[in-house]
Write an enzyme that holds these catalytic residues in place. Structure first.
Site, PDB file in Angstrom:
ATOM      1  NE  ARG A 122      -4.072  -1.312  -0.222  1.00  0.00           N
ATOM      2  CZ  ARG A 122      -5.111  -1.629   0.540  1.00  0.00           C
ATOM      3  NH1 ARG A 122      -4.952  -2.122   1.729  1.00  0.00           N
ATOM      4  NH2 ARG A 122      -6.341  -1.418   0.132  1.00  0.00           N
ATOM      5  CD  GLN A 127      -2.876   6.344  -3.003  1.00  0.00           C
ATOM      6  OE1 GLN A 127      -3.073   7.332  -3.716  1.00  0.00           O
ATOM      7  NE2 GLN A 127      -2.839   6.410  -1.695  1.00  0.00           N
ATOM      8  CG  ASP A 130      -4.773  -0.531  -3.671  1.00  0.00           C
ATOM      9  OD1 ASP A 130      -5.235  -1.688  -3.631  1.00  0.00           O
ATOM     10  OD2 ASP A 130      -4.544   0.140  -2.660  1.00  0.00           O
ATOM     11  CB  SER A 133      -8.082   0.781  -2.946  1.00  0.00           C
ATOM     12  OG  SER A 133      -7.222   0.767  -1.845  1.00  0.00           O
ATOM     13  CE1 TYR A 228      -4.099  -2.311   4.952  1.00  0.00           C
ATOM     14  CE2 TYR A 228      -1.703  -2.115   4.981  1.00  0.00           C
ATOM     15  CZ  TYR A 228      -2.896  -2.217   4.288  1.00  0.00           C
ATOM     16  OH  TYR A 228      -2.883  -2.233   2.924  1.00  0.00           O
TER      17      TYR A 228
HETATM   18  P1  NAD Z   1      -8.754  -3.081   5.904  1.00  0.00           P
HETATM   19  O1  NAD Z   1      -9.638  -3.650   4.848  1.00  0.00           O
HETATM   20  O2  NAD Z   1      -7.525  -3.813   6.302  1.00  0.00           O
HETATM   21  O3  NAD Z   1      -9.642  -2.872   7.243  1.00  0.00           O
HETATM   22  C1  NAD Z   1     -10.864  -2.165   7.202  1.00  0.00           C
HETATM   23  C2  NAD Z   1     -10.986  -1.293   8.425  1.00  0.00           C
HETATM   24  O4  NAD Z   1     -11.235  -2.099   9.575  1.00  0.00           O
HETATM   25  C3  NAD Z   1      -9.737  -0.474   8.755  1.00  0.00           C
HETATM   26  O5  NAD Z   1     -10.057   0.902   8.762  1.00  0.00           O
HETATM   27  C4  NAD Z   1      -9.334  -0.972  10.136  1.00  0.00           C
HETATM   28  O6  NAD Z   1      -8.768   0.043  10.956  1.00  0.00           O
HETATM   29  C5  NAD Z   1     -10.665  -1.455  10.684  1.00  0.00           C
HETATM   30  N1  NAD Z   1     -10.564  -2.379  11.829  1.00  0.00           N
HETATM   31  C6  NAD Z   1      -9.716  -3.434  12.015  1.00  0.00           C
HETATM   32  N2  NAD Z   1      -9.930  -4.026  13.197  1.00  0.00           N
HETATM   33  C7  NAD Z   1     -10.970  -3.363  13.774  1.00  0.00           C
HETATM   34  C8  NAD Z   1     -11.669  -3.510  15.001  1.00  0.00           C
HETATM   35  N3  NAD Z   1     -11.344  -4.454  15.897  1.00  0.00           N
HETATM   36  N4  NAD Z   1     -12.690  -2.652  15.263  1.00  0.00           N
HETATM   37  C9  NAD Z   1     -13.025  -1.677  14.383  1.00  0.00           C
HETATM   38  N5  NAD Z   1     -12.403  -1.482  13.207  1.00  0.00           N
HETATM   39  C10 NAD Z   1     -11.377  -2.310  12.918  1.00  0.00           C
HETATM   40  O7  NAD Z   1      -8.352  -1.597   5.587  1.00  0.00           O
HETATM   41  P2  NAD Z   1      -8.270  -0.849   4.181  1.00  0.00           P
HETATM   42  O8  NAD Z   1      -9.617  -0.409   3.804  1.00  0.00           O
HETATM   43  O9  NAD Z   1      -7.507  -1.687   3.231  1.00  0.00           O
HETATM   44  O10 NAD Z   1      -7.419   0.447   4.580  1.00  0.00           O
HETATM   45  C11 NAD Z   1      -6.504   0.452   5.641  1.00  0.00           C
HETATM   46  C12 NAD Z   1      -5.612   1.684   5.561  1.00  0.00           C
HETATM   47  O11 NAD Z   1      -4.778   1.649   4.417  1.00  0.00           O
HETATM   48  C13 NAD Z   1      -6.356   2.996   5.471  1.00  0.00           C
HETATM   49  O12 NAD Z   1      -5.641   3.938   6.227  1.00  0.00           O
HETATM   50  C14 NAD Z   1      -6.259   3.354   4.021  1.00  0.00           C
HETATM   51  O13 NAD Z   1      -6.375   4.750   3.801  1.00  0.00           O
HETATM   52  C15 NAD Z   1      -4.876   2.869   3.718  1.00  0.00           C
HETATM   53  N6  NAD Z   1      -4.698   2.616   2.286  1.00  0.00           N
HETATM   54  C16 NAD Z   1      -3.591   3.105   1.661  1.00  0.00           C
HETATM   55  C17 NAD Z   1      -3.417   2.860   0.310  1.00  0.00           C
HETATM   56  C18 NAD Z   1      -2.202   3.363  -0.445  1.00  0.00           C
HETATM   57  O14 NAD Z   1      -1.531   4.244   0.031  1.00  0.00           O
HETATM   58  N7  NAD Z   1      -1.927   2.797  -1.607  1.00  0.00           N
HETATM   59  C19 NAD Z   1      -4.346   2.127  -0.388  1.00  0.00           C
HETATM   60  C20 NAD Z   1      -5.464   1.626   0.294  1.00  0.00           C
HETATM   61  C21 NAD Z   1      -5.616   1.875   1.651  1.00  0.00           C
END
Ligand code: NAD
Length: 368
Positions: A122, A127, A130, A133, A228
């Site tokens: 990530r 991006q 990705d 996402s 994460y």
């Molecule tokens: P994910 O699918 O791994 O998880 C979904 C959400 O569940 C996350 O926000 C996580 O904090 C939450 N979660 C986990 N355990 C939990 C709990 N016990 N109770 C409540 N919530 C809980 O996450 P994602 O959607 O893939 O994104 C994670 C992070 O990565 C975000 O900050 C996102 O902005 C970032 N991201 C960055 C890039 C990049 O830079 N290329 C791309 C995608 C996502």
């Protein structure tokens, strides 16, 4: 260099790895693109549109695999598809290698260089590539629509001659990519939305979408350096379950999206918490494929408990195949152009994008 796109063979998969528009762009970039007849049909992309974009339409999967230097897919290759791959060709799809061990070892045995975009780091520069996402965006949106068609209530507040109806109260648990899209979609439909996540950084993003962030005191570090969530300690998780059990009592709709990379999804809603919810409430559990956030959720099934519907939809991205394919195609073609230079595969294993996604190379399994 020949790029091949077979028709997806997995049950209920309606997406296609390349759309005519993106296929045409690859043709303009000097690549030859071959698509199996009918590959885009379920996503509303007919063969004539591919031909018009300069893409060749082949009659069979065997032709596509046999003539391609690199095959682009959505779902992991089946054993039969691995058997169709040319020795020394490349293949890009989305899969967890540990869940496709047999296919992975056969890919290595055929000297296929296979990449999984599920392993993409990530990084900001990654991006545009990705797929997790882009497909999570589709799932978050569609989860709200599913809930809206399952509930017996309106989402917006309505003031009518037949009386005033209050807006639906939607709670989103986990505000990553899918959760934020669910919040935005529920807001657009006029619901009153609140959300909870263990990562404190999310509060501002939730509020910027017009939702309320439910704050629970978490004294431990719940976020990794990579952004994460981490697994919570037993004590904090216990407090979280009690906090959520209290919060779901007021909700008409709960959308759960919580995930921890590489681990089983955390349980957030216990059976007892469901029993505390109002009859007619709906839970949509987007984490059902990795174990589920709701204790009662069943993969691919709707469960009713005391009047509460618990939906466990699978592969939601495939249910919006046109736009899901459009986003997927842009992601996978960006990846392709990242690893192809001057019409040939050029792999730089110093590059995290290549290193992390390459599952098999030179006859060896690199990731399992
Ligand atoms: P994910 O699918 O791994 O998880 C979904 C959400 O569940 C996350 O926000 C996580 O904090 C939450 N979660 C986990 N355990 C939990 C709990 N016990 N109770 C409540 N919530 C809980 O996450 P994602 O959607 O893939 O994104 C994670 C992070 O990565 C975000 O900050 C996102 O902005 C970032 N991201 C960055 C890039 C990049 O830079 N290329 C791309 C995608 C996502």
């Amino acid at each position: 260099m020949n790029i091949g796109v077979p028709k997806e063979t997995a049950e209920h998969e309606r997406r296609v790895a390349l759309t005519p528009e993106v296929g045409g762009r690859l043709v303009k970039a000097g690549l030859t693109v071959l698509v199996e007849r009918g590959a885009g049909e379920a996503a509303s992309f007919g063969d004539p549109a591919y031909r018009a974009a300069g893409v060749t339409v082949a009659a069979t999967a065997a032709e596509v695999f046999g003539q391609s230097d690199c095959v682009l897919k959505v779902q992991p290759p089946s054993i039969a598809e691995v058997g169709l791959c040319s020795e020394g060709a490349a293949l890009v799809a989305v899969f967890q290698p540990s869940a496709a061990r047999d296919a992975v070892s056969r890919l290595a045995a055929r000297n296929v260089t296979a990449f999984s975009l599920a392993l993409l780091p990530r990084l900001t520069r990654a991006q545009p590539l990705d797929v997790l996402s882009s497909q999570a965006t589709v799932a978050g949106y569609k989860a709200v629509l599913l809930a809206a068609t399952s509930t017996g209530r309106f989402f917006p507040m309505l003031v009518t001659a037949a009386g005033t109806l209050p807006p639906a109260r939607v709670l989103v648990l986990g505000a990553g990519v899918a959760g934020l899209q669910a919040i935005a979609t529920a807001r657009r439909l006029g619901a009153v939305v609140s959300a909870f996540d263990v990562r404190p950084a999310v509060k501002e993003q939730v509020e910027s979408l017009g939702a309320r962030f439910l704050a629970m005191e978490i004294s431990e570090q719940a976020e990794t350096a990579g952004g994460y969530a981490k697994e919570l300690s037993e004590e904090t998780h216990r407090r979280e379950l009690a906090f959520i059990a209290q919060s779901v009592k007021d909700a008409d709709i709960v959308i759960t999206t919580a995930a921890i990379p590489g681990k089983r999804a955390p349980t957030l809603i216990t059976a007892a918490a469901v029993d505390g919810m109002k009859p007619g409430s709906v839970i949509v559990d987007l984490a059902v494929e990795t174990g589920g956030n709701c204790e009662l959720a069943q993969p691919g099934r709707d469960v009713i408990r005391n009047g509460v519907a618990i939906l466990g939809p699978l592969n939601l991205a495939s249910t919006l195949p046109c736009h899901a394919s459009q986003m997927y195609a842009r992601n996978i073609s960006s990846f392709l152009l990242h690893i192809v230079k001057d019409g040939a595969l050029r792999l730089d294993f110093e590059d995290a994008i290549v290193r992390d996604t390459c599952v098999t190379y030179a006859g060896e399994v690199r990731k399992l």
